[in-house]
Scaffold this active site. Sequence first.
Site, PDB file in Angstrom:
ATOM      1  N   HIS A   1     -32.223 -54.076  -3.715  1.00 49.47           N
ATOM      2  CA  HIS A   1     -33.532 -53.595  -3.271  1.00 49.47           C
ATOM      3  C   HIS A   1     -33.942 -52.378  -4.103  1.00 49.47           C
ATOM      4  CE1 HIS A   1     -35.940 -51.142  -0.184  1.00 49.47           C
ATOM      5  NE2 HIS A   1     -36.735 -52.104  -0.615  1.00 49.47           N
TER       6      HIS A   1
ATOM      7  N   HIS B   1     -40.412 -45.545  -7.068  1.00 47.48           N
ATOM      8  CA  HIS B   1     -40.170 -45.657  -5.624  1.00 47.48           C
ATOM      9  C   HIS B   1     -40.278 -44.251  -5.041  1.00 47.48           C
ATOM     10  CE1 HIS B   1     -37.583 -46.712  -1.911  1.00 47.48           C
ATOM     11  NE2 HIS B   1     -38.807 -47.178  -1.756  1.00 47.48           N
TER      12      HIS B   1
END
Length: 315
Positions: free
Chosen positions: A31, A108
């Site tokens: 992820h 992110h």
Amino acid sequence: MYDFQSGNVTESGCDELSGVCCTNLFIICSHDSFSYWVDEKAPVGPDQAPAVKRLTGVFRSLGKKVMKKWSMTQNLTFHEQLEAGIRYFDLRVSSKPGEPGHEIYFIHGLFGIKVHEGLVEINNFLSAHPKEVVFLDFNHHYAMNERHHKYLITMLQEVFGQKLCKTECVEEITLEYLWEKKYQVLVFYHHPAAEECPYMWPGNRIPAPWANTTDAYKLIQFLETTLGERAKYGTFHVSQAILTPRVRTVVRGLIKGLRKYLVERNLPTIMEWVRAQKPGTNGVNIITSDFVDLVDFATTVIQLNNLLLPQKAIK
């Protein structure tokens, strides 16, 4: 592909599974695959809410340090992930607003390395292992206009060249087919900018339903439900075995961060569910996890893919 007998990366792969559609294989995914390094000195990314930007603007270095603890979901570099058996990469990309040119970075919360650097690292591994296959899923794009998308798509074609697999019927994609064509990379691009490119697979070919919960048991219930529905779509399928922190989660675990506060204590429950799964038409296809180095995912997946082998091959 992995040698499902020994667990080692090998040139020969596993012939017994070479004719199995890749939608029926159990494939490991990380992820936010690129988030093993983020830049605390760069501005907060455009993927963050205005409130987060304001807070980090007020607290500056302290705010960035907290963000780093909750933005980093992996510890291993691309090469290390490949060596560990990761074959699907979950990728979010962005330009840096205000920066001249069209450079693209992984992102992110905070900016990561340049996309080109990561792609070259992956391509070098593939060149050294001609029978290895990877899935690159560009599923979030931030602060990118038409020129940015053109730059990224061109970059993908230049880096991987003939390794890129053309879009085909999903049912035709077996290891045997990929090896015959010398394809090693399937790129999924979730944006209309790639619709005319025959080497960019549309995002609807690889749905990845998201539970959006901090509760491991609710996550498992969600994974079970979405697995039961996957057959009707006739696509690849990603089971996101991840927990998503809320604002109050971050506040409670401010110092510990994502790994220590949320992932480590819930991973045993999630892995128990993973070990009970089976590959195949109605089973798990691609499974994504935070901090893939915390458990031996490779061994788990090897054992599960062995269920697809003829009985004589696994005795």
